[in-house]
Design a protein around this motif. Structure first.
Motif, PDB file in Angstrom:
ATOM      1  N   VAL A 155       0.833  -1.203   0.000  1.00  0.00           N
ATOM      2  CA  VAL A 155       0.000   0.000   0.000  1.00  0.00           C
ATOM      3  C   VAL A 155       0.870   1.256   0.000  1.00  0.00           C
ATOM      4  O   VAL A 155       0.630   2.196  -0.744  1.00  0.00           O
ATOM      5  N   ALA A 156       1.913   1.294   0.795  1.00  0.00           N
ATOM      6  CA  ALA A 156       2.786   2.468   0.867  1.00  0.00           C
ATOM      7  C   ALA A 156       3.489   2.697  -0.462  1.00  0.00           C
ATOM      8  O   ALA A 156       3.631   3.829  -0.915  1.00  0.00           O
ATOM      9  N   SER A 157       3.916   1.645  -1.115  1.00  0.00           N
ATOM     10  CA  SER A 157       4.600   1.785  -2.397  1.00  0.00           C
ATOM     11  C   SER A 157       3.669   2.348  -3.462  1.00  0.00           C
ATOM     12  O   SER A 157       4.065   3.180  -4.258  1.00  0.00           O
ATOM     13  N   CYS A 158       2.435   1.918  -3.475  1.00  0.00           N
ATOM     14  CA  CYS A 158       1.474   2.387  -4.462  1.00  0.00           C
ATOM     15  C   CYS A 158       0.974   3.796  -4.148  1.00  0.00           C
ATOM     16  O   CYS A 158       0.743   4.583  -5.040  1.00  0.00           O
ATOM     17  N   SER A 159       0.795   4.098  -2.894  1.00  0.00           N
ATOM     18  CA  SER A 159       0.225   5.380  -2.504  1.00  0.00           C
ATOM     19  C   SER A 159       1.130   6.565  -2.800  1.00  0.00           C
ATOM     20  O   SER A 159       0.658   7.662  -3.002  1.00  0.00           O
ATOM     21  N   PHE A 160       2.407   6.360  -2.790  1.00  0.00           N
ATOM     22  CA  PHE A 160       3.323   7.480  -2.956  1.00  0.00           C
ATOM     23  C   PHE A 160       3.948   7.546  -4.349  1.00  0.00           C
ATOM     24  O   PHE A 160       4.884   8.290  -4.571  1.00  0.00           O
ATOM     25  N   ALA A 161       3.430   6.776  -5.283  1.00  0.00           N
ATOM     26  CA  ALA A 161       3.947   6.810  -6.647  1.00  0.00           C
ATOM     27  C   ALA A 161       3.584   8.138  -7.298  1.00  0.00           C
ATOM     28  O   ALA A 161       2.447   8.579  -7.218  1.00  0.00           O
ATOM     29  N   GLN A 162       4.563   8.780  -7.918  1.00  0.00           N
ATOM     30  CA  GLN A 162       4.333  10.047  -8.604  1.00  0.00           C
ATOM     31  C   GLN A 162       5.015  10.022  -9.955  1.00  0.00           C
ATOM     32  O   GLN A 162       6.052   9.406 -10.118  1.00  0.00           O
ATOM     33  N   GLU A 163       4.413  10.710 -10.874  1.00  0.00           N
ATOM     34  CA  GLU A 163       5.021  10.923 -12.182  1.00  0.00           C
ATOM     35  C   GLU A 163       5.118  12.416 -12.403  1.00  0.00           C
ATOM     36  O   GLU A 163       4.237  13.170 -11.989  1.00  0.00           O
ATOM     37  N   TYR A 164       6.162  12.835 -13.069  1.00  0.00           N
ATOM     38  CA  TYR A 164       6.328  14.237 -13.426  1.00  0.00           C
ATOM     39  C   TYR A 164       6.444  14.342 -14.933  1.00  0.00           C
ATOM     40  O   TYR A 164       7.037  13.477 -15.584  1.00  0.00           O
ATOM     41  N   ALA A 165       5.878  15.404 -15.479  1.00  0.00           N
ATOM     42  CA  ALA A 165       6.032  15.717 -16.897  1.00  0.00           C
ATOM     43  C   ALA A 165       6.433  17.186 -16.966  1.00  0.00           C
ATOM     44  O   ALA A 165       5.813  18.034 -16.322  1.00  0.00           O
ATOM     45  N   TYR A 166       7.475  17.482 -17.710  1.00  0.00           N
ATOM     46  CA  TYR A 166       7.982  18.845 -17.820  1.00  0.00           C
ATOM     47  C   TYR A 166       7.701  19.388 -19.216  1.00  0.00           C
ATOM     48  O   TYR A 166       7.871  18.672 -20.212  1.00  0.00           O
ATOM     49  N   PHE A 167       7.285  20.657 -19.279  1.00  0.00           N
ATOM     50  CA  PHE A 167       6.933  21.311 -20.538  1.00  0.00           C
ATOM     51  C   PHE A 167       7.791  22.547 -20.733  1.00  0.00           C
ATOM     52  O   PHE A 167       8.011  23.307 -19.802  1.00  0.00           O
ATOM     53  N   ASP A 168       8.243  22.736 -21.949  1.00  0.00           N
ATOM     54  CA  ASP A 168       9.000  23.929 -22.334  1.00  0.00           C
ATOM     55  C   ASP A 168       8.227  24.609 -23.445  1.00  0.00           C
ATOM     56  O   ASP A 168       8.141  24.098 -24.556  1.00  0.00           O
ATOM     57  N   PHE A 169       7.611  25.765 -23.140  1.00  0.00           N
ATOM     58  CA  PHE A 169       6.865  26.539 -24.123  1.00  0.00           C
ATOM     59  C   PHE A 169       7.814  27.557 -24.735  1.00  0.00           C
ATOM     60  O   PHE A 169       8.386  28.373 -24.020  1.00  0.00           O
ATOM     61  N   GLY A 170       8.004  27.547 -26.039  1.00  0.00           N
ATOM     62  CA  GLY A 170       8.901  28.531 -26.623  1.00  0.00           C
ATOM     63  C   GLY A 170       9.139  28.327 -28.099  1.00  0.00           C
ATOM     64  O   GLY A 170       8.268  27.892 -28.837  1.00  0.00           O
ATOM     65  N   ASN A 171      10.376  28.651 -28.505  1.00  0.00           N
ATOM     66  CA  ASN A 171      10.724  28.540 -29.920  1.00  0.00           C
ATOM     67  C   ASN A 171      11.748  27.430 -30.132  1.00  0.00           C
ATOM     68  O   ASN A 171      12.243  26.830 -29.184  1.00  0.00           O
ATOM     69  N   SER A 172      12.080  27.162 -31.371  1.00  0.00           N
ATOM     70  CA  SER A 172      12.983  26.057 -31.688  1.00  0.00           C
ATOM     71  C   SER A 172      14.445  26.354 -31.347  1.00  0.00           C
ATOM     72  O   SER A 172      15.257  25.449 -31.313  1.00  0.00           O
ATOM     73  N   THR A 173      14.764  27.607 -31.060  1.00  0.00           N
ATOM     74  CA  THR A 173      16.138  27.973 -30.713  1.00  0.00           C
ATOM     75  C   THR A 173      16.532  27.456 -29.335  1.00  0.00           C
ATOM     76  O   THR A 173      17.687  27.129 -29.102  1.00  0.00           O
ATOM     77  N   HIS A 174      15.568  27.385 -28.413  1.00  0.00           N
ATOM     78  CA  HIS A 174      15.875  27.012 -27.028  1.00  0.00           C
ATOM     79  C   HIS A 174      15.055  25.817 -26.559  1.00  0.00           C
ATOM     80  O   HIS A 174      14.447  25.863 -25.492  1.00  0.00           O
ATOM     81  N   THR A 175      15.020  24.742 -27.324  1.00  0.00           N
ATOM     82  CA  THR A 175      14.323  23.550 -26.851  1.00  0.00           C
ATOM     83  C   THR A 175      15.167  22.897 -25.756  1.00  0.00           C
ATOM     84  O   THR A 175      16.377  23.075 -25.696  1.00  0.00           O
ATOM     85  N   THR A 176      14.502  22.153 -24.895  1.00  0.00           N
ATOM     86  CA  THR A 176      15.178  21.517 -23.775  1.00  0.00           C
ATOM     87  C   THR A 176      15.402  20.043 -24.084  1.00  0.00           C
ATOM     88  O   THR A 176      14.469  19.321 -24.421  1.00  0.00           O
ATOM     89  N   LEU A 177      16.650  19.620 -23.979  1.00  0.00           N
ATOM     90  CA  LEU A 177      17.021  18.238 -24.262  1.00  0.00           C
ATOM     91  C   LEU A 177      16.551  17.306 -23.148  1.00  0.00           C
ATOM     92  O   LEU A 177      16.259  17.747 -22.041  1.00  0.00           O
ATOM     93  N   GLY A 178      16.530  16.039 -23.439  1.00  0.00           N
ATOM     94  CA  GLY A 178      16.119  15.051 -22.446  1.00  0.00           C
ATOM     95  C   GLY A 178      14.628  14.807 -22.526  1.00  0.00           C
ATOM     96  O   GLY A 178      14.013  14.974 -23.574  1.00  0.00           O
ATOM     97  N   ASN A 179      14.070  14.441 -21.406  1.00  0.00           N
ATOM     98  CA  ASN A 179      12.663  14.039 -21.362  1.00  0.00           C
ATOM     99  C   ASN A 179      11.747  15.219 -21.045  1.00  0.00           C
ATOM    100  O   ASN A 179      11.033  15.238 -20.049  1.00  0.00           O
ATOM    101  N   TRP A 180      11.782  16.206 -21.918  1.00  0.00           N
ATOM    102  CA  TRP A 180      10.941  17.389 -21.822  1.00  0.00           C
ATOM    103  C   TRP A 180       9.961  17.392 -22.980  1.00  0.00           C
ATOM    104  O   TRP A 180      10.286  16.946 -24.086  1.00  0.00           O
ATOM    105  N   ASN A 181       8.783  17.930 -22.747  1.00  0.00           N
ATOM    106  CA  ASN A 181       7.778  18.121 -23.787  1.00  0.00           C
ATOM    107  C   ASN A 181       7.977  19.534 -24.327  1.00  0.00           C
ATOM    108  O   ASN A 181       7.601  20.510 -23.675  1.00  0.00           O
TER     109      ASN A 181
END
Length: 134
Positions: free
Chosen positions: A12-38
């Motif tokens: 129960v403790a393992s399931c209850s504290f599970a979190q996911e993060y999603a990161y967003f970068d709003f902008g132009n193609s000059t400054h996109t963020t590498l890695g696991n960013w949207n």
């Protein structure tokens, strides 16, 4: 009996504290963020209709679809290029953003709103959103 309760508590403790993060970068193609960013990139003023399959911080597809449904006015490319190191944002994510305009004095265009839709959210889950802009 104690062993079963301890095992059940662990599950129960393992399931209850599970979190996911999603990161967003709003902008132009000059400054996109590498890695696991949207990266949400527009190339023209008042652009909408952009869609993106959202990935989480591990790069896994979440099944959520981001759609830019109400265009922002344009891109601000003058945000901070040295964000506080305690924040999880690299400079490529903080230095550009989308913005709106309430009068035509800035660039001759009035566009006070901007919006997006996230579809595919699971109604049995809890979602929390935090926004940072500079």
């Amino acid at each position: 009996m104690k062993k079963r309760l301890l095992y059940l508590f662990f599950i129960v403790a393992s399931c209850s504290f599970a979190q996911e993060y999603a990161y967003f970068d709003f902008g132009n193609s000059t400054h996109t963020t590498l890695g696991n960013w949207n990266n949400l990139v527009v190339t023209s003023q008042n652009e909408d209709g952009l869609t993106l399959n959202v990935i989480n911080a591990s790069g896994v597809d979440t099944g959520i679809l981001f759609t830019l449904t109400d265009s922002f006015d344009h891109i601000n490319a003058n945000g901070t290029s040295s964000p506080n190191s305690a924040l999880p944002f690299p400079d490529t994510a903080s230095r550009d953003s989308f913005f709106g305009a309430t009068d035509a004095g800035f660039n001759g265009n009035v566009n006070p709103t901007g919006g997006f839709t996230l579809s595919g959210l699971d109604p049995s889950k809890y979602y929390s959103f935090s926004v940072f802009s500079s």
